[in-house]
Design a protein around this motif. Structure first.
Motif, short mmCIF file in Angstrom:
data_model
loop_
_atom_site.label_atom_id
_atom_site.label_comp_id
_atom_site.label_asym_id
_atom_site.label_seq_id
_atom_site.Cartn_x
_atom_site.Cartn_y
_atom_site.Cartn_z
N GLY A 38 0.96 -1.90 -0.03
CA GLY A 38 0.28 -0.06 -0.23
C GLY A 38 1.07 1.27 -0.24
N LYS A 39 2.19 1.57 1.12
CA LYS A 39 2.94 2.59 0.37
C LYS A 39 3.48 2.50 -0.42
CE LYS A 39 3.48 2.46 5.51
NZ LYS A 39 4.44 1.96 6.72
N ASP A 40 3.84 1.69 -1.47
CA ASP A 40 3.77 2.33 -2.63
C ASP A 40 3.24 1.53 -3.93
OD1 ASP A 40 6.80 2.57 -2.16
OD2 ASP A 40 7.32 0.60 -2.79
N ALA A 41 1.51 2.42 -3.31
CA ALA A 41 0.60 1.73 -4.15
C ALA A 41 1.00 3.51 -5.63
CB ALA A 41 -0.95 1.59 -3.30
N ALA A 42 1.39 4.08 -5.48
CA ALA A 42 1.26 5.39 -6.48
C ALA A 42 2.66 5.06 -7.44
CB ALA A 42 1.89 6.72 -5.49
N ARG A 43 3.61 5.26 -6.81
CA ARG A 43 4.60 3.96 -8.09
C ARG A 43 4.43 3.20 -8.77
NH1 ARG A 43 9.63 3.86 -6.38
NH2 ARG A 43 9.64 1.99 -5.15
N ILE A 44 3.95 1.87 -8.50
CA ILE A 44 3.41 0.39 -8.74
C ILE A 44 2.28 0.97 -10.19
CG2 ILE A 44 3.06 -1.56 -8.65
CD1 ILE A 44 3.95 -1.49 -6.12
N PRO A 45 2.34 0.75 -11.24
CA PRO A 45 0.81 1.02 -12.25
C PRO A 45 0.41 -0.69 -11.77
CG PRO A 45 3.38 1.85 -13.32
CD PRO A 45 3.66 0.96 -11.54
N LEU A 73 -1.19 -1.30 -9.36
CA LEU A 73 -1.55 -1.61 -8.27
C LEU A 73 -3.13 -1.58 -8.05
CD1 LEU A 73 -0.74 -3.66 -5.66
CD2 LEU A 73 -0.02 -0.80 -4.39
N ASP A 74 -3.58 -2.58 -8.12
CA ASP A 74 -5.60 -2.32 -8.09
C ASP A 74 -5.46 -2.40 -6.35
OD1 ASP A 74 -5.13 -5.08 -7.51
OD2 ASP A 74 -6.40 -5.07 -8.56
N VAL A 75 -5.47 -3.30 -5.60
CA VAL A 75 -5.23 -3.49 -3.72
C VAL A 75 -3.88 -3.48 -3.38
CG1 VAL A 75 -6.46 -4.65 -2.42
CG2 VAL A 75 -7.37 -4.57 -4.41
N GLY A 76 -4.12 -1.83 -2.49
CA GLY A 76 -3.06 -2.29 -1.34
C GLY A 76 -2.94 -2.72 0.37
N VAL A 77 -2.09 -3.28 0.60
CA VAL A 77 -2.37 -3.82 2.45
C VAL A 77 -1.20 -2.97 2.56
CG1 VAL A 77 -3.00 -5.93 0.83
CG2 VAL A 77 -0.96 -6.64 0.97
N ASP A 78 -0.61 -3.13 4.09
CA ASP A 78 -0.32 -3.19 5.00
C ASP A 78 -0.24 -3.87 5.96
OD1 ASP A 78 -2.14 -1.90 6.38
OD2 ASP A 78 -1.26 -0.16 5.80
N GLU A 79 0.77 -3.53 7.24
CA GLU A 79 0.61 -4.47 8.56
C GLU A 79 -0.43 -4.19 9.03
OE1 GLU A 79 3.78 -3.18 10.74
OE2 GLU A 79 5.19 -4.91 9.24
N ALA A 80 -1.42 -3.15 9.09
CA ALA A 80 -2.78 -3.21 9.68
C ALA A 80 -4.08 -3.79 8.99
CB ALA A 80 -3.29 -1.33 9.58
N SER A 81 -3.84 -3.59 7.73
CA SER A 81 -5.21 -4.57 6.58
C SER A 81 -5.03 -5.89 6.99
CB SER A 81 -4.98 -3.87 5.47
OG SER A 81 -3.56 -4.27 4.15
N GLY A 82 -3.78 -6.14 6.89
CA GLY A 82 -3.97 -7.51 6.83
C GLY A 82 -4.73 -8.45 5.06
N TRP A 83 -4.61 -9.71 4.97
CA TRP A 83 -5.58 -9.70 3.51
C TRP A 83 -6.04 -11.00 3.78
CZ3 TRP A 83 -2.11 -12.83 -0.53
CH2 TRP A 83 -3.35 -12.72 -1.91
N GLN A 84 -6.79 -11.47 3.25
CA GLN A 84 -7.36 -13.11 3.03
C GLN A 84 -6.92 -13.80 1.53
OE1 GLN A 84 -9.25 -14.58 4.96
NE2 GLN A 84 -9.68 -12.84 6.47
N PHE A 85 -6.33 -14.80 1.20
CA PHE A 85 -5.96 -15.72 0.27
C PHE A 85 -6.81 -17.02 0.59
CE2 PHE A 85 -3.95 -17.90 -1.84
CZ PHE A 85 -3.99 -17.77 -3.21
N ASP A 86 -7.66 -17.19 0.01
CA ASP A 86 -7.71 -18.92 -0.46
C ASP A 86 -8.47 -18.77 1.38
OD1 ASP A 86 -8.04 -21.71 -1.79
OD2 ASP A 86 -7.37 -22.17 -1.04
N GLY A 87 -9.79 -18.35 1.65
CA GLY A 87 -10.55 -18.80 2.99
C GLY A 87 -9.71 -18.04 3.86
N ARG A 88 -7.76 -17.75 3.96
CA ARG A 88 -6.81 -17.53 4.90
C ARG A 88 -6.77 -16.44 5.41
NH1 ARG A 88 -4.50 -22.39 2.35
NH2 ARG A 88 -4.33 -24.48 3.92
#
Length: 72
Positions: free
Chosen positions: A4-11, A13-28
């Motif tokens: 997420g902190k580099d979202a502006a620099r990465i063409p 990139l549709d979803v930015g994540v960081d330590e606070a947001s976490g993420w879900q992958f395959d229900g995990r």
């Protein structure tokens, strides 16, 4: 999905994540660790106790140039 902190620099990139947001992958739940080193937006994913660094792990150490950059 990426740092997420580099979202502006990465063409495209549709979803930015960081330590606070976490993420879900395959229900995990995926823990996101911010580990700036080679790039300021480097992240590591931890899933079920396994870390996916997205970076190279050097079994025999680092070359002098890389080592200096990481220590800064």
């Amino acid at each position: 999905m990426g740092p997420g902190k580099d979202a502006a620099r990465i063409p495209g990139l549709d979803v930015g994540v960081d330590e606070a947001s976490g993420w879900q992958f395959d229900g995990r739940k995926v823990q996101v660790l911010e580990v700036p080193a080679h790039t300021r937006g480097a992240i590591t994913f931890v899933i079920d106790g396994n870390a996916f660094t997205g970076d190279t792990l050097f079994a025999l150490g680092l070359r002098a140039g890389c080592s200096r950059a990481i220590r800064k």
